[in-house]
Design an enzyme around this catalytic site. Sequence first.
Site: not given
Length: 233
Positions: A142, A213
């Site tokens: 990210h 995830e």
Amino acid sequence: MRFIKLFCLLISCSFISPQISAQGNKNISATEKKILDQGLVDIQSVNPEILVELKYATPDNFMKKNVYGDLTHAYLQPEIAKRLSKASSLLKKAKPGYKLLVYDAARPNTAQYKLWDALDDLKIPARQKTQYVADPKIGSNHNFGCAIDLTVVDEKGNPLDMGTKYDFFGPLAYPRSEQEMLRQGKLTTKQIANRNILRMAMVHAGFTVNTTEWWHFDGMSKKQARAKYGMIK
């Protein structure tokens, strides 16, 4: 004189920043300007059909507070944004009326430290911290604008039931544990099917699945991202 003023106005307009104009001349915050200056793009400027609800720009996250401050739009590296747009098109073809809903995209490294420190408040053992949040000293994908967190909404705009909320900590959120969770009756076949709707669109667009995830997908490895792009501070 009027002709000169008009000429000057036309000249000045021709020098508008292409990044700002690509954003529809919206107001850009200081944080977002830095992100744009690093070459990233607003996802919705690439594909307006993609929905955005940055969870860390709201209190609806595991920290229960706004972590992002003046970062309210979703940004990615251009090649990753283009790939996400392809995933949106693939989803639309497979499930007309369904749309991607982005929960997180490019993240400044300063915010990564806040997420990392918050795990201590949740009593997450030190040996397990990197399972949920990347060490900010190393950085998350990210932090390079090469990862995306998202889900799918139906024709009415309702998120599909994926079996857990976003940012759920534990095996129930793990793609690698889905069959075991199904055998234990903790996930349903419908919930796994919903995850596969998202997964198929993303994988066919060139993203890789995160094993812990269901919402997280990478556009490239962290090693590749670090070599190709600078960290977003």
